[in-house]
Every structure is written in structure tokens, then in C-alpha cells.
Design a protein around this motif. Structure first.
Motif, PDB file in Angstrom:
ATOM      1  N   LEU A 157      -0.737   8.237  -5.976  1.00 22.77           N
ATOM      2  CA  LEU A 157      -1.524   7.531  -4.963  1.00 22.77           C
ATOM      3  C   LEU A 157      -0.537   6.820  -4.060  1.00 22.77           C
ATOM      4  N   LYS A 158      -0.704   7.009  -2.757  1.00 26.82           N
ATOM      5  CA  LYS A 158       0.221   6.392  -1.808  1.00 26.82           C
ATOM      6  C   LYS A 158      -0.600   5.582  -0.821  1.00 26.82           C
TER       7      LYS A 158
ATOM      8  N   SER B 243      -3.423  17.104  -1.034  1.00 27.20           N
ATOM      9  CA  SER B 243      -3.664  15.692  -0.728  1.00 27.20           C
ATOM     10  C   SER B 243      -5.056  15.470  -0.160  1.00 27.20           C
ATOM     11  N   HIS B 244      -5.585  14.313  -0.471  1.00 26.63           N
ATOM     12  CA  HIS B 244      -6.835  13.857   0.138  1.00 26.63           C
ATOM     13  C   HIS B 244      -6.609  12.436   0.594  1.00 26.63           C
ATOM     14  N   LYS B 245      -7.023  12.140   1.826  1.00 25.12           N
ATOM     15  CA  LYS B 245      -7.002  10.742   2.252  1.00 25.12           C
ATOM     16  C   LYS B 245      -8.325  10.112   1.838  1.00 25.12           C
TER      17      LYS B 245
ATOM     18  N   THR C 131      -2.506  12.637  -4.089  1.00 26.86           N
ATOM     19  CA  THR C 131      -1.889  13.965  -4.142  1.00 26.86           C
ATOM     20  C   THR C 131      -1.850  14.397  -5.600  1.00 26.86           C
ATOM     21  N   ASN C 132      -2.327  15.594  -5.884  1.00 28.99           N
ATOM     22  CA  ASN C 132      -2.312  16.035  -7.280  1.00 28.99           C
ATOM     23  C   ASN C 132      -1.170  17.000  -7.538  1.00 28.99           C
TER      24      ASN C 132
ATOM     25  N   ASP D 228      -0.167   3.237   2.763  1.00 29.17           N
ATOM     26  CA  ASP D 228       0.740   2.831   3.840  1.00 29.17           C
ATOM     27  C   ASP D 228       0.523   1.383   4.264  1.00 29.17           C
ATOM     28  N   GLY D 229      -0.698   0.916   4.190  1.00 30.76           N
ATOM     29  CA  GLY D 229      -0.958  -0.479   4.547  1.00 30.76           C
ATOM     30  C   GLY D 229      -1.356  -1.228   3.309  1.00 30.76           C
ATOM     31  N   SER D 230      -2.522  -1.849   3.362  1.00 32.52           N
ATOM     32  CA  SER D 230      -3.037  -2.462   2.138  1.00 32.52           C
ATOM     33  C   SER D 230      -4.344  -1.756   1.777  1.00 32.52           C
ATOM     34  N   ALA D 231      -4.658  -1.772   0.520  1.00 36.81           N
ATOM     35  CA  ALA D 231      -5.906  -1.155   0.075  1.00 36.81           C
ATOM     36  C   ALA D 231      -6.388  -1.899  -1.165  1.00 36.81           C
ATOM     37  N   THR D 232      -7.689  -1.936  -1.338  1.00 36.24           N
ATOM     38  CA  THR D 232      -8.276  -2.480  -2.559  1.00 36.24           C
ATOM     39  C   THR D 232      -9.028  -1.355  -3.242  1.00 36.24           C
ATOM     40  N   LEU D 233      -8.681  -1.107  -4.492  1.00 39.50           N
ATOM     41  CA  LEU D 233      -9.306  -0.017  -5.243  1.00 39.50           C
ATOM     42  C   LEU D 233      -9.994  -0.566  -6.478  1.00 39.50           C
ATOM     43  N   VAL D 234     -11.080   0.079  -6.863  1.00 39.55           N
ATOM     44  CA  VAL D 234     -11.614  -0.109  -8.205  1.00 39.55           C
ATOM     45  C   VAL D 234     -11.104   1.065  -9.012  1.00 39.55           C
ATOM     46  N   VAL D 235     -10.520   0.800 -10.164  1.00 43.72           N
ATOM     47  CA  VAL D 235     -10.022   1.882 -11.012  1.00 43.72           C
ATOM     48  C   VAL D 235     -10.613   1.724 -12.407  1.00 43.72           C
TER      49      VAL D 235
END
Ligand SMILES: *[C@@H]1O[C@H](CO)[C@@H](O)[C@H](O)[C@H]1NC(C)=O
Length: 180
Positions: A43-44, A24-26, A18-19, A46-53
Motif C-alpha cells: 500500500l502506497k 495496482s488499484h487506486k 499493488t498486489n 502520496d499524501g495523507s490517508a485514513t484507513l480502516v483495516v
């Protein structure tokens, strides 16, 4: 004030971006976002997520702002790779305001880089799928999905895909600015 631009790529799970405008974009697996410096966002998950940042202190040019980008790899066209067999997509516009790009490179088993490259650009690499061998200078590293590599400027580099399935990797590359 955040002076760094941020790039987010979803490897697993999903997050909601969300900016500051409240839009918002999922972002699901294979989706990504580029956020210019100074664009507040959250950044939200709800479960688990793996991101490259990736975060980079943005080398801005007068009157040439960058813009927020949201997309996914599969929406990006395949690009020409003269002399090479791998498939290439770029996730960020190649235009001058952007000081880095993210390449997605696909190799079928047995395919390899034709050129052993040496250049000023730094790379950050995450192997997303498959396995193979990465050569850095005179060292050879067996790599598989989940492995990350940082390549300093001028390190000779070469990849060959092995195993039974496609190799796909994500590659950060600094571009469009004089390295000095
Ligand atoms: C917020 O996101 C929307 C949609 O992606 C975009 O059009 C808008 O420019 C963004 N706001 C800022 C301040 O970047």
C-alpha cells in the motif's frame, strides 16, 4: 507467510494497492479491498490517508479459496432489511468461503434499530458520518463520526440516529463459520 485476510477501507485521502501480480488499484474515499491470506501486496500513500483495516486469521475451507476484491460502497446494491428502516450494503460476497463481512448501514436522523439484537457474532464498528446513541447492554453511549465500538458476542446492542444529518457506519461481522 501471512495467514490473515486483510480488509482495507479508505475513510480519507487515497492509497495505491499493488498486489504480487504487479496490478495496482487506486483506492479513494469509500473504496475498499479484501485481500485473501497469503496474497502479498503493498500500500502506497502520496499524501495523507485514513484507513480502516481489519485483519482476521482466515478459517479456510478446502477447495474454497477467497479472491481479491476491490470495490466501493456506492457500487453495492441496497439489500432487503425486513422489519428495519436502515439502508444496508454488504462489501464482501456472502458466499461460504468468506468468514466475515463488512456492512455499511445508513440511518436518517430519528431512525433506529427496531430489534435490540443479541447474537454470537462479534462486531467492530466505525461511525463514518453523523451522530447518535449506541446502547450496549445497560449502558448508553453518545457517539459521533470517528468513534469506534467493539461489541463482544452476546452484548445486547441497539442504535438510534440523532442530529441533523445521516448516520453511516461500517460494521465488521464474523459469518459462515461455527463460532465453536
Ligand atoms: C491482483 O489483482 C488483480 C486485479 O485486481 C487480480 O485479478 C489478481 O487475481 C490479483 N492477484 C492475486 C495473486 O490475487
Amino acid at each position: 507467510m501471512m495467514l490473515k485476510a486483510r480488509f482495507i477501507f479508505v475513510v480519507q485521502g487515497a492509497v495505491t494497492l499493488t498486489n504480487v501480480s504487479g496490478i495496482s488499484h487506486k483506492l479513494t474515499v469509500d473504496s475498499y479491498a479484501y485481500l485473501p491470506p497469503n496474497v502479498e501486496h503493498s500500500l502506497k500513500c502520496d499524501g495523507s490517508a485514513t484507513l480502516v483495516v481489519f485483519e482476521r486469521r482466515h478459517a479456510s475451507l478446502e477447495n474454497q479459496p477467497t479472491e481479491q476484491i476491490v470495490g466501493s460502497t456506492d457500487q453495492q446494491p441496497l439489500l432487503e432489511t425486513p422489519g428495519e428502516v436502515f439502508q444496508l450494503r454488504k462489501l464482501i460476497p456472502t458466499s461460504i468461503p468468506y468468514d466475515f463481512n463488512i456492512h455499511i448501514m445508513d440511518f436518517q436522523p430519528g431512525e433506529y434499530l427496531n430489534v435490540k439484537e443479541v447474537h454470537y457474532n462479534q462486531h467492530g464498528l466505525l461511525l463514518l458520518e453523523g451522530q447518535g446513541i449506541y446502547r450496549l447492554g445497560d449502558s448508553w453511549y453518545p457517539v459521533q463520526a470517528g468513534d469506534a465500538i467493539w461489541m463482544a458476542p452476546f452484548v445486547p446492542q441497539w442504535y438510534a440516529a440523532l442530529g441533523k444529518s445521516r448516520s453511516r457506519y461500517l460494521l465488521y461481522k464474523d459469518v459462515n463459520r461455527n463460532p465453536l
